[in-house]
Design an enzyme around this catalytic site. Structure first.
Site, PDB file in Angstrom:
ATOM      1  N   ASP A  22       0.824  -1.205   0.000  1.00  0.00           N
ATOM      2  CA  ASP A  22       0.000   0.000   0.000  1.00  0.00           C
ATOM      3  C   ASP A  22       0.863   1.263   0.000  1.00  0.00           C
ATOM      4  O   ASP A  22       1.988   1.243   0.500  1.00  0.00           O
ATOM      5  CB  ASP A  22      -0.894  -0.025   1.253  1.00  0.00           C
ATOM      6  N   GLY A  25       0.048   5.411  -4.384  1.00  0.00           N
ATOM      7  CA  GLY A  25      -0.591   6.668  -4.785  1.00  0.00           C
ATOM      8  C   GLY A  25      -0.044   7.846  -4.005  1.00  0.00           C
ATOM      9  O   GLY A  25       0.318   8.886  -4.580  1.00  0.00           O
ATOM     10  N   HIS A  39       2.522   3.379  -8.945  1.00  0.00           N
ATOM     11  CA  HIS A  39       2.326   1.945  -9.201  1.00  0.00           C
ATOM     12  C   HIS A  39       3.511   1.379  -9.987  1.00  0.00           C
ATOM     13  O   HIS A  39       3.939   0.251  -9.749  1.00  0.00           O
ATOM     14  CB  HIS A  39       1.019   1.707  -9.959  1.00  0.00           C
ATOM     15  N   SER A  67      -7.377  -5.663  -5.734  1.00  0.00           N
ATOM     16  CA  SER A  67      -8.461  -6.288  -4.969  1.00  0.00           C
ATOM     17  C   SER A  67      -9.783  -6.211  -5.721  1.00  0.00           C
ATOM     18  O   SER A  67      -9.943  -5.429  -6.666  1.00  0.00           O
ATOM     19  CB  SER A  67      -8.597  -5.591  -3.606  1.00  0.00           C
ATOM     20  N   ASN A  70     -10.850  -2.750  -5.841  1.00  0.00           N
ATOM     21  CA  ASN A  70     -10.076  -1.743  -6.584  1.00  0.00           C
ATOM     22  C   ASN A  70     -10.727  -1.302  -7.902  1.00  0.00           C
ATOM     23  O   ASN A  70     -10.335  -0.294  -8.493  1.00  0.00           O
ATOM     24  CB  ASN A  70      -8.641  -2.225  -6.849  1.00  0.00           C
ATOM     25  N   ARG A  73     -11.883   2.370  -8.370  1.00  0.00           N
ATOM     26  CA  ARG A  73     -10.991   3.506  -8.686  1.00  0.00           C
ATOM     27  C   ARG A  73     -11.355   4.086 -10.056  1.00  0.00           C
ATOM     28  O   ARG A  73     -12.147   3.507 -10.778  1.00  0.00           O
ATOM     29  CB  ARG A  73      -9.541   3.022  -8.663  1.00  0.00           C
ATOM     30  N   ARG A 190       1.747  -5.006   6.102  1.00  0.00           N
ATOM     31  CA  ARG A 190       1.062  -3.964   5.333  1.00  0.00           C
ATOM     32  C   ARG A 190       1.885  -2.689   5.427  1.00  0.00           C
ATOM     33  O   ARG A 190       2.232  -2.245   6.525  1.00  0.00           O
ATOM     34  CB  ARG A 190      -0.344  -3.696   5.846  1.00  0.00           C
TER      35      ARG A 190
END
Ligand code: FPP
Length: 244
Positions: A22, A25, A39, A67, A70, A73, A190
């Site tokens: 994560d 962005g 990304h 996911s 996702n 988005r 994470r």
């Protein structure tokens, strides 16, 4: 048949590490760049982390790339990510094969475009003899969706008389999960400071250790990874039991 899970006294490396990558962005936006730039930087990190696994004693690495949520988005970001996955697979396939990496994908392939699914199938076939590191990429993956799909197949087997409902226990469902050939994760990491699991490996992580770190994924270096893996060795895992 999945390798077994069992109690061990907090010694040694985690055999299976799962990562929620994560922060791409925010990493990009902090530099005034579009999210997709983050990304792309994140994709470059994947190789470094996969390559670090054998020396760290990590045999299985599972990464959350996209996911089931996702899709919400923007169309630009979703299309950019799908194009990045296609390019990544095409560009990295040979190196992954030559480095002994066995690649698998988990998640629902039905909603993914056919060209991408073909590349995924080809990469799985190309690397199926490998055993140095097992890299699993979760793509259009959601833990609840996976359990729902598994339950559907299990119910079909009952309906067809192939499975006795009285025999169903907690060893049965994992055989229907996308991860049926993988051991459960020992450690879930994470990045980016968020302390939640976002529908990742819900069933499989029942006894995983968790590590939430502030580092954004594009800044997640081999040395950050090594530090976390070393830290895992000091944890005592009891799996609900009392260790002697
Ligand atoms: C989360 O960061 C990241 C993703 C949804 C995509 C993960 C994809 C990669 C690391 C790229 C490539 C992976 C492979 C396997 C080639 P975010 O966008 O939610 O970041 P934010 O929380 O800062 O907005």
């Amino acid at each position: 048949m999945a390798p077994s899970n069992g109690p061990e006294k907090g010694k040694g490396a985690p055999r299976h590490v799962a990562i929620i990558m994560d922060g791409n962005g925010r990493w990009a936006q902090a530099q005034g760049k579009p999210r997709l730039f983050g990304h792309h930087a994140g994709a470059k990190r994947v190789r470094e982390i996969v390559e670090a696994c054998p020396d760290l004693g990590v045999k299985y690495l599972t990464i959350f790339a996209f996911s089931t949520e996702n899709w919400k988005r923007t169309q630009t970001e979703v299309a950019g990510l799908m194009s990045l996955f296609r390019r990544y697979i095409t560009k990295e396939a040979r190196a992954l094969r030559d480095e002994g990496v066995r690649v698998r994908f988990i998640g629902d392939r039905v909603r993914l475009d056919k060209k991408l699914v073909k590349l995924m199938d080809e990469l799985e076939a190309l690397t199926e003899e490998n055993d140095r590191v097992h890299l699993t990429i979760a793509l259009n993956y959601g833990g609840r969706d996976e359990v729902a799909r598994a339950t559907k197949r299990l119910a079909q087997d009952v309906a067809l008389g192939r499975l006795d409902p009285d025999s169903v226990d907690e060893e049965t469902l994992p055989k229907y999960l996308d991860t049926c050939v993988l051991p459960d994760p020992d450690l879930v990491i994470r990045t980016s400071g968020e302390a939640r699991i976002s529908n990742f490996l819900l069933w499989q992580s029942a006894y995983a250790e968790y590590e939430f770190i502030d580092t954004l994924w594009p800044d997640f270096t081999e040395s950050v990874f090594a530090e976390i893996v070393d830290g895992f060795a000091g944890r005592e895992r009891r799996f609900g039991a009392v260790l002697a």
